[in-house]
Motif scaffolding. Structure first.
Motif, PDB file in Angstrom:
ATOM      1  N   ILE A 134       0.887  -1.115   0.021  1.00 36.64           N
ATOM      2  CA  ILE A 134       0.036  -0.013  -0.050  1.00 36.64           C
ATOM      3  C   ILE A 134       0.832   1.335  -0.083  1.00 36.64           C
ATOM      4  O   ILE A 134       0.556   2.319  -0.668  1.00 36.64           O
ATOM      5  CB  ILE A 134      -1.296   0.078   0.991  1.00 36.64           C
ATOM      6  CG1 ILE A 134      -1.985   1.144   0.812  1.00 36.64           C
ATOM      7  CG2 ILE A 134      -0.356   0.026   2.597  1.00 36.64           C
ATOM      8  CD1 ILE A 134      -3.143   0.933  -0.283  1.00 36.64           C
ATOM      9  N   GLU A 135       2.078   1.234   0.640  1.00 33.34           N
ATOM     10  CA  GLU A 135       2.971   2.512   0.519  1.00 33.34           C
ATOM     11  C   GLU A 135       3.486   2.497  -0.725  1.00 33.34           C
ATOM     12  O   GLU A 135       3.365   3.653  -1.192  1.00 33.34           O
ATOM     13  CB  GLU A 135       4.313   1.944   1.504  1.00 33.34           C
ATOM     14  CG  GLU A 135       3.940   2.349   3.010  1.00 33.34           C
ATOM     15  CD  GLU A 135       5.266   1.751   3.695  1.00 33.34           C
ATOM     16  OE1 GLU A 135       5.816   2.519   4.570  1.00 33.34           O
ATOM     17  OE2 GLU A 135       5.679   0.711   3.415  1.00 33.34           O
ATOM     18  N   ARG A 191       0.666   4.168  -2.926  1.00 30.74           N
ATOM     19  CA  ARG A 191       0.222   5.611  -2.511  1.00 30.74           C
ATOM     20  C   ARG A 191       1.347   6.567  -3.065  1.00 30.74           C
ATOM     21  O   ARG A 191       0.974   7.443  -3.617  1.00 30.74           O
ATOM     22  CB  ARG A 191       0.167   5.661  -1.079  1.00 30.74           C
ATOM     23  CG  ARG A 191      -1.038   5.036  -0.384  1.00 30.74           C
ATOM     24  CD  ARG A 191      -1.357   5.588   1.071  1.00 30.74           C
ATOM     25  NE  ARG A 191      -2.397   4.940   1.659  1.00 30.74           N
ATOM     26  CZ  ARG A 191      -3.892   5.361   1.300  1.00 30.74           C
ATOM     27  NH1 ARG A 191      -4.039   6.469   0.574  1.00 30.74           N
ATOM     28  NH2 ARG A 191      -4.918   4.624   1.891  1.00 30.74           N
ATOM     29  N   CYS A 208       0.708   6.850  -6.619  1.00 36.35           N
ATOM     30  CA  CYS A 208      -0.539   7.733  -6.780  1.00 36.35           C
ATOM     31  C   CYS A 208      -0.002   9.199  -6.672  1.00 36.35           C
ATOM     32  O   CYS A 208      -0.183  10.174  -7.563  1.00 36.35           O
ATOM     33  CB  CYS A 208      -1.590   7.699  -5.935  1.00 36.35           C
ATOM     34  SG  CYS A 208      -2.535   5.999  -6.073  1.00 36.35           S
ATOM     35  N   SER A 209       0.773   9.654  -5.652  1.00 37.25           N
ATOM     36  CA  SER A 209       1.134  11.033  -5.654  1.00 37.25           C
ATOM     37  C   SER A 209       2.255  11.479  -6.572  1.00 37.25           C
ATOM     38  O   SER A 209       1.801  12.694  -7.049  1.00 37.25           O
ATOM     39  CB  SER A 209       1.633  11.052  -3.991  1.00 37.25           C
ATOM     40  OG  SER A 209       2.955  11.395  -4.172  1.00 37.25           O
ATOM     41  N   ASP A 231       0.084  11.981  -9.853  1.00 33.69           N
ATOM     42  CA  ASP A 231      -0.969  12.997  -9.602  1.00 33.69           C
ATOM     43  C   ASP A 231      -0.244  14.376  -9.886  1.00 33.69           C
ATOM     44  O   ASP A 231      -0.566  15.264 -10.573  1.00 33.69           O
ATOM     45  CB  ASP A 231      -1.625  12.964  -8.086  1.00 33.69           C
ATOM     46  CG  ASP A 231      -2.693  12.074  -8.158  1.00 33.69           C
ATOM     47  OD1 ASP A 231      -3.014  11.414  -9.132  1.00 33.69           O
ATOM     48  OD2 ASP A 231      -3.151  11.869  -6.880  1.00 33.69           O
ATOM     49  N   SER A 291      -7.401  12.812  -6.581  1.00 30.90           N
ATOM     50  CA  SER A 291      -6.515  11.887  -6.050  1.00 30.90           C
ATOM     51  C   SER A 291      -6.638  10.552  -6.903  1.00 30.90           C
ATOM     52  O   SER A 291      -7.610   9.973  -6.552  1.00 30.90           O
ATOM     53  CB  SER A 291      -6.594  11.975  -4.714  1.00 30.90           C
ATOM     54  OG  SER A 291      -5.611  10.842  -4.296  1.00 30.90           O
ATOM     55  N   SER A 292      -5.518  10.031  -7.213  1.00 28.61           N
ATOM     56  CA  SER A 292      -5.561   8.574  -7.656  1.00 28.61           C
ATOM     57  C   SER A 292      -5.834   7.642  -6.820  1.00 28.61           C
ATOM     58  O   SER A 292      -6.064   6.575  -6.934  1.00 28.61           O
ATOM     59  CB  SER A 292      -4.427   8.094  -8.544  1.00 28.61           C
ATOM     60  OG  SER A 292      -4.005   9.052  -9.450  1.00 28.61           O
ATOM     61  N   THR A 293      -5.815   8.079  -5.325  1.00 29.57           N
ATOM     62  CA  THR A 293      -5.850   6.965  -4.270  1.00 29.57           C
ATOM     63  C   THR A 293      -7.308   6.840  -4.216  1.00 29.57           C
ATOM     64  O   THR A 293      -7.631   5.744  -3.798  1.00 29.57           O
ATOM     65  CB  THR A 293      -5.580   7.788  -2.783  1.00 29.57           C
ATOM     66  OG1 THR A 293      -6.092   8.971  -2.843  1.00 29.57           O
ATOM     67  CG2 THR A 293      -3.933   8.081  -2.823  1.00 29.57           C
ATOM     68  N   ILE A 335      -8.078   3.102  -5.213  1.00 31.42           N
ATOM     69  CA  ILE A 335      -7.481   1.864  -4.238  1.00 31.42           C
ATOM     70  C   ILE A 335      -8.761   1.290  -3.995  1.00 31.42           C
ATOM     71  O   ILE A 335      -9.720   1.532  -3.533  1.00 31.42           O
ATOM     72  CB  ILE A 335      -6.916   2.588  -3.234  1.00 31.42           C
ATOM     73  CG1 ILE A 335      -5.304   3.273  -3.559  1.00 31.42           C
ATOM     74  CG2 ILE A 335      -6.677   1.468  -2.100  1.00 31.42           C
ATOM     75  CD1 ILE A 335      -4.664   3.439  -2.368  1.00 31.42           C
TER      76      ILE A 335
END
Ligand code: NAD
Ligand code: TYD
Length: 375
Positions: free
Chosen positions: A262-263, A266, A269-270, A273, A296-298, A301
């Motif tokens: 998940i890290e 994320r 995504c950041s 973005d 946000s692309s998150t 998820i």
């Protein structure tokens, strides 16, 4: 001058290795043997196809007669063995091809090397051969949160059919050294990332899904840990083993970068973005990406059912390779991931032709269907 046979050289790591080797050792002769399964891609070798001393053969590592012919006709002195079925999820759904390629295929290569090289050695025609086997940290099983990282002495405990097939191949390589005196080395490395990685593996899959505005499937709770290694550092590690590694030895290659899934997602995504928000051309090219409309692309998820038998944590202790061979990973995860992201943005045609099937159509026109049962 080396005369090298690279198996699986049209796949992700093999192709990166071929680029690396032709750049650093332009005088060497290099033959790629690859059966071009769904994961093999001639486009990965486009940059080296005109390199003097480079040639490509479409063929199967299980074809011992073909391998013997290549070793003899090209007086090959070094085999670097990447060819494998490599995706854990596929091994869960259909293990047979993993047993065939990873175990029988490796054994077939070993038999060919034994036949040709030991004959050359005993007749005094040639010495100084090397069979380098590329393996994985997954053979060591899964670690608890506080367990020390895998060393070369960690007992084998493979959990997936993929890991079990690689473990079997490692044992065969070891046995051919001990029993027949074949000059072998093995490397076990952690999760690679970088250019040309097939978009079924975590990083390219997530990248491409973000661009397309598709869900990002996170298995289980997303807290499984992998130890990430840039593919170029992996190639550098193999080069050191070929140059300085001791026959019969195993060397761990890692990147000292443990992260949860998940890290990673994320971070991706950041990074994307920010990139898309600041670039109008990217917003036009990828209008379905959340960042193109200020989101946000998150938001993509999506936690999904866990992979059966999902290993919780992998971590590699590369201290033997560092102390003995001077290995040191050079590419930080931050830089490596940025470069990888840029590569996928700049090479959209490469992954689009895989996703829409036009690449497979082209291969069938060039070569026929071959024996690729994995399509
Ligand atoms: P990949 O799936 O991208 O490529 C495999 C290549 O092998 C493809 O080009 C395919 O066409 C070829 N191939 C498959 N079966 C063949 C056969 N029977 N005969 C000839 N060629 C065949 O794999 P990759 O990620 O590049 O992995 C390369 C090696 O590194 C594998 O041995 C894998 O187990 C090991 N490894 C990979 C990782 C990783 O993170 N990708 C980590 C540790 C170890
Ligand atoms: P993967 O890239 O398949 O490599 P490996 O299984 O060899 O480590 O997967 C890396 C991690 O990411 C693994 O813990 C499984 C997880 N994963 C997801 O959560 N979602 C996905 O869609 C994929 C492909 C992997």
């Amino acid at each position: 001058m080396r005369k090298m046979l690279v198996t699986g050289g049209a796949g992700f790591i093999g192709a990166n290795f071929v680029h690396y080797w032709t750049r650093h050792h332009p005088e060497d002769r290099l033959t790629v043997l690859d059966s071009l399964t769904y994961a093999g891609n001639l486009e990965n070798l486009r940059g080296v196809k005109d390199h003097p001393g480079f040639s490509f053969i479409r063929g199967d590592i299980c074809d011992q007669a073909l391998v013997e012919q290549i070793l003899r006709e090209r007086t090959v002195d070094t085999i670097v063995h990447f060819a494998a079925e490599s995706h854990v999820d596929r091994s869960i759904h259909g293990p047979d091809e993993f047993i065939r390629t990873n175990i029988t295929g490796t054994h077939s290569l070993l038999k060919a090397a034994r036949q040709v090289w030991l004959e050359e050695r005993s007749s005094g025609r040639k010495n100084g051969h090397r069979f380098h086997h590329v393996s994985t940290d997954e053979v060591y099983g899964s670690l608890g949160p506080d367990d020390p990282a895998f060393t070369e002495k960690t007992p084998y405990a493979p959990n997936s059919p993929y890991a079990a097939s690689k473990a079997a191949s490692d044992h065969l390589v070891r046995a051919y050294h001990h029993t027949y005196g074949l000059d072998v080395t093995t490397s076990n490395c952690s999760n690679n990332y970088g250019p040309y990685q097939f978009p079924e593996k975590l990083i390219p899959l997530m990248l491409i899904n973000i661009l397309a505005g598709k869900p990002l499937p996170v298995y289980g709770d997303g807290l499984n840990i992998r130890d990430w290694l840039h593919v170029e550092d992996h190639c550098r590690g193999i080069e050191l083993i070929l140059k300085k590694g001791r026959p019969g030895e195993v060397y761990n290659i890692g990147g000292n970068t443990e992260l949860t899934n998940i890290e990673i997602i994320r971070i991706l995504c950041s990074l994307l973005d920010r990139k898309i928000a600041s670039d109008e051309d990217l917003r036009k090219r990828f209008p379905d990406s959340p960042a193109a409309v200020g989101k946000s692309s998150t938001s993509l998820i999506s936690y999904v059912k866990d992979r059966p038998g999902h290993d919780r944590r992998y971590a590699i202790d590369p201290s033997k390779t560092m102390a003995e061979l001077g290995y040191m990973p050079e590419i930080t995860f931050e830089k490596g991931l940025r470069d990888t992201l840029m590569w996928y943005l700049e090479n959209e045609a490469w992954w689009r032709s895989i996703l829409d099937g036009t690449y497979r159509q082209w291969i069938r026109q060039q070569y026929g269907r071959g024996r690729d049962r994995t399509e």
